[in-house]
Design a protein around this motif. Structure first.
Motif, PDB file in Angstrom:
ATOM      1  N   GLU A   5       0.810  -1.212   0.000  1.00 26.52           N
ATOM      2  CA  GLU A   5       0.000   0.000   0.000  1.00 26.52           C
ATOM      3  C   GLU A   5       0.846   1.265   0.000  1.00 26.52           C
ATOM      4  OE1 GLU A   5      -2.904  -0.549   3.110  1.00 26.52           O
ATOM      5  OE2 GLU A   5      -3.896  -2.129   1.977  1.00 26.52           O
ATOM      6  N   GLU A   6       1.960   1.209  -0.756  1.00 29.78           N
ATOM      7  CA  GLU A   6       2.814   2.381  -0.920  1.00 29.78           C
ATOM      8  C   GLU A   6       2.186   3.369  -1.890  1.00 29.78           C
ATOM      9  OE1 GLU A   6       6.506   0.757  -2.268  1.00 29.78           O
ATOM     10  OE2 GLU A   6       7.105   0.165  -0.263  1.00 29.78           O
ATOM     11  N   ARG A   7       1.377   2.854  -2.812  1.00 22.60           N
ATOM     12  CA  ARG A   7       0.687   3.679  -3.794  1.00 22.60           C
ATOM     13  C   ARG A   7      -0.760   3.207  -3.893  1.00 22.60           C
ATOM     14  NH1 ARG A   7       5.676   2.657  -6.451  1.00 22.60           N
ATOM     15  NH2 ARG A   7       6.903   4.527  -6.653  1.00 22.60           N
ATOM     16  N   THR A   8      -1.625   4.076  -4.346  1.00 20.49           N
ATOM     17  CA  THR A   8      -3.018   3.687  -4.541  1.00 20.49           C
ATOM     18  C   THR A   8      -3.143   2.891  -5.835  1.00 20.49           C
ATOM     19  OG1 THR A   8      -3.596   5.658  -5.802  1.00 20.49           O
ATOM     20  CG2 THR A   8      -3.802   5.795  -3.389  1.00 20.49           C
ATOM     21  N   ILE A   9      -4.256   2.197  -5.968  1.00 21.15           N
ATOM     22  CA  ILE A   9      -4.526   1.454  -7.191  1.00 21.15           C
ATOM     23  C   ILE A   9      -4.515   2.412  -8.390  1.00 21.15           C
ATOM     24  CG2 ILE A   9      -6.254   0.050  -8.414  1.00 21.15           C
ATOM     25  CD1 ILE A   9      -4.984  -1.470  -6.103  1.00 21.15           C
ATOM     26  N   SER A  10      -5.078   3.594  -8.216  1.00 19.55           N
ATOM     27  CA  SER A  10      -5.113   4.591  -9.299  1.00 19.55           C
ATOM     28  C   SER A  10      -3.708   5.019  -9.710  1.00 19.55           C
ATOM     29  CB  SER A  10      -5.912   5.820  -8.876  1.00 19.55           C
ATOM     30  OG  SER A  10      -7.247   5.472  -8.658  1.00 19.55           O
ATOM     31  N   GLU A  11      -2.826   5.202  -8.732  1.00 20.03           N
ATOM     32  CA  GLU A  11      -1.449   5.591  -9.049  1.00 20.03           C
ATOM     33  C   GLU A  11      -0.745   4.480  -9.825  1.00 20.03           C
ATOM     34  OE1 GLU A  11      -0.316   8.581  -5.372  1.00 20.03           O
ATOM     35  OE2 GLU A  11      -0.146   6.418  -5.049  1.00 20.03           O
ATOM     36  N   ILE A  12      -0.962   3.239  -9.415  1.00 24.65           N
ATOM     37  CA  ILE A  12      -0.340   2.101 -10.101  1.00 24.65           C
ATOM     38  C   ILE A  12      -0.896   1.997 -11.520  1.00 24.65           C
ATOM     39  CG2 ILE A  12      -0.064  -0.414 -10.100  1.00 24.65           C
ATOM     40  CD1 ILE A  12      -0.199  -0.196  -6.992  1.00 24.65           C
ATOM     41  N   ASP A  13      -2.196   2.221 -11.662  1.00 21.43           N
ATOM     42  CA  ASP A  13      -2.828   2.216 -12.983  1.00 21.43           C
ATOM     43  C   ASP A  13      -2.169   3.247 -13.881  1.00 21.43           C
ATOM     44  OD1 ASP A  13      -4.646   2.234 -15.177  1.00 21.43           O
ATOM     45  OD2 ASP A  13      -5.953   3.642 -14.135  1.00 21.43           O
ATOM     46  N   GLN A  14      -1.982   4.442 -13.391  1.00 25.91           N
ATOM     47  CA  GLN A  14      -1.376   5.508 -14.190  1.00 25.91           C
ATOM     48  C   GLN A  14       0.065   5.171 -14.574  1.00 25.91           C
ATOM     49  OE1 GLN A  14      -1.883   9.034 -11.845  1.00 25.91           O
ATOM     50  NE2 GLN A  14      -4.086   9.162 -12.249  1.00 25.91           N
ATOM     51  N   THR A  16       1.485   2.055 -14.775  1.00 35.38           N
ATOM     52  CA  THR A  16       1.666   0.818 -15.533  1.00 35.38           C
ATOM     53  C   THR A  16       0.710   0.653 -16.705  1.00 35.38           C
ATOM     54  OG1 THR A  16       0.119  -0.430 -14.146  1.00 35.38           O
ATOM     55  CG2 THR A  16       2.441  -0.371 -13.444  1.00 35.38           C
ATOM     56  N   GLY A  17      -0.425   1.324 -16.637  1.00 35.30           N
ATOM     57  CA  GLY A  17      -1.435   1.156 -17.680  1.00 35.30           C
ATOM     58  C   GLY A  17      -2.339  -0.036 -17.434  1.00 35.30           C
ATOM     59  N   ALA A  18      -2.111  -0.760 -16.345  1.00 33.24           N
ATOM     60  CA  ALA A  18      -2.969  -1.897 -16.006  1.00 33.24           C
ATOM     61  C   ALA A  18      -4.304  -1.375 -15.470  1.00 33.24           C
ATOM     62  CB  ALA A  18      -2.300  -2.775 -14.949  1.00 33.24           C
ATOM     63  N   HIS A  19      -5.385  -2.050 -15.824  1.00 34.67           N
ATOM     64  CA  HIS A  19      -6.720  -1.634 -15.390  1.00 34.67           C
ATOM     65  C   HIS A  19      -6.834  -1.797 -13.866  1.00 34.67           C
ATOM     66  CE1 HIS A  19     -11.078  -1.548 -14.962  1.00 34.67           C
ATOM     67  NE2 HIS A  19     -11.086  -0.909 -16.129  1.00 34.67           N
ATOM     68  N   PRO A  20      -7.454  -0.829 -13.180  1.00 31.48           N
ATOM     69  CA  PRO A  20      -7.586  -0.906 -11.717  1.00 31.48           C
ATOM     70  C   PRO A  20      -8.241  -2.199 -11.233  1.00 31.48           C
ATOM     71  CG  PRO A  20      -8.206   1.276 -12.468  1.00 31.48           C
ATOM     72  CD  PRO A  20      -7.989   0.443 -13.701  1.00 31.48           C
ATOM     73  N   ASN A  21      -9.221  -2.714 -11.970  1.00 31.95           N
ATOM     74  CA  ASN A  21      -9.860  -3.973 -11.560  1.00 31.95           C
ATOM     75  C   ASN A  21      -8.876  -5.135 -11.615  1.00 31.95           C
ATOM     76  OD1 ASN A  21     -12.285  -2.662 -11.168  1.00 31.95           O
ATOM     77  ND2 ASN A  21     -13.160  -3.305 -13.123  1.00 31.95           N
ATOM     78  N   TRP A  26      -5.263  -9.077  -8.983  1.00 28.11           N
ATOM     79  CA  TRP A  26      -3.927  -9.640  -8.742  1.00 28.11           C
ATOM     80  C   TRP A  26      -3.571  -9.565  -7.268  1.00 28.11           C
ATOM     81  CZ3 TRP A  26      -1.605  -6.416 -13.282  1.00 28.11           C
ATOM     82  CH2 TRP A  26      -1.889  -7.049 -14.484  1.00 28.11           C
ATOM     83  N   LYS A  27      -3.864  -8.438  -6.652  1.00 30.72           N
ATOM     84  CA  LYS A  27      -3.559  -8.260  -5.236  1.00 30.72           C
ATOM     85  C   LYS A  27      -4.351  -9.264  -4.394  1.00 30.72           C
ATOM     86  CE  LYS A  27      -3.786  -4.906  -1.471  1.00 30.72           C
ATOM     87  NZ  LYS A  27      -4.124  -3.533  -1.085  1.00 30.72           N
ATOM     88  N   ARG A  28      -5.648  -9.378  -4.677  1.00 29.59           N
ATOM     89  CA  ARG A  28      -6.501 -10.307  -3.924  1.00 29.59           C
ATOM     90  C   ARG A  28      -6.029 -11.747  -4.114  1.00 29.59           C
ATOM     91  NH1 ARG A  28     -10.800  -8.336  -5.613  1.00 29.59           N
ATOM     92  NH2 ARG A  28     -11.013  -9.608  -7.484  1.00 29.59           N
ATOM     93  N   ASP A  29      -5.713 -12.131  -5.365  1.00 29.15           N
ATOM     94  CA  ASP A  29      -5.236 -13.490  -5.638  1.00 29.15           C
ATOM     95  C   ASP A  29      -3.935 -13.787  -4.897  1.00 29.15           C
ATOM     96  OD1 ASP A  29      -7.393 -13.893  -7.303  1.00 29.15           O
ATOM     97  OD2 ASP A  29      -6.245 -13.707  -9.167  1.00 29.15           O
ATOM     98  N   LEU A  30      -3.024 -12.830  -4.910  1.00 30.98           N
ATOM     99  CA  LEU A  30      -1.749 -13.030  -4.214  1.00 30.98           C
ATOM    100  C   LEU A  30      -1.968 -13.199  -2.719  1.00 30.98           C
ATOM    101  CD1 LEU A  30       1.320 -13.189  -4.109  1.00 30.98           C
ATOM    102  CD2 LEU A  30       1.338 -10.701  -3.893  1.00 30.98           C
ATOM    103  N   LEU A  31      -2.764 -12.322  -2.137  1.00 34.60           N
ATOM    104  CA  LEU A  31      -2.989 -12.403  -0.694  1.00 34.60           C
ATOM    105  C   LEU A  31      -3.727 -13.679  -0.307  1.00 34.60           C
ATOM    106  CD1 LEU A  31      -3.881  -8.688   0.069  1.00 34.60           C
ATOM    107  CD2 LEU A  31      -1.744  -9.882   0.561  1.00 34.60           C
ATOM    108  N   ASP A  32      -4.651 -14.126  -1.156  1.00 30.34           N
ATOM    109  CA  ASP A  32      -5.405 -15.350  -0.865  1.00 30.34           C
ATOM    110  C   ASP A  32      -4.563 -16.609  -1.017  1.00 30.34           C
ATOM    111  OD1 ASP A  32      -7.633 -13.796  -0.381  1.00 30.34           O
ATOM    112  OD2 ASP A  32      -8.617 -14.271  -2.287  1.00 30.34           O
TER     113      ASP A  32
END
Length: 62
Positions: A5-14, A16-21, A26-32
């Motif tokens: 949680e160093e950056r928000t999902i929106s910041e990461i989207d901007q 990397t270009g990856a869609h926020p969803n 990916w985050k949920r899958d990794l944590l699970d």
């Protein structure tokens, strides 16, 4: 970044270009499933397969 949680999902989207969803998924899958990544380096299925494929010990008579 997202996990710690160093950056928000929106910041990461901007950045990397990856869609926020997708980032959230990916985050949920990794944590699970993170525990399986550290379980002796092998999944339960891999360990089960090794048990089935391991040749029996060779008996040595003295």
């Amino acid at each position: 970044m997202a996990i710690r949680e160093e950056r928000t999902i929106s910041e990461i989207d901007q950045e990397t270009g990856a869609h926020p969803n997708m980032i959230s998924k990916w985050k949920r899958d990794l944590l699970d499933n993170a525990d399986s990544a550290f379980r002796n380096g092998k999944s339960e299925n891999e360990r089960d397969l090794e048990k089935k494929c391991t040749p029996p010990p060779i008996c040595q008579h003295s």
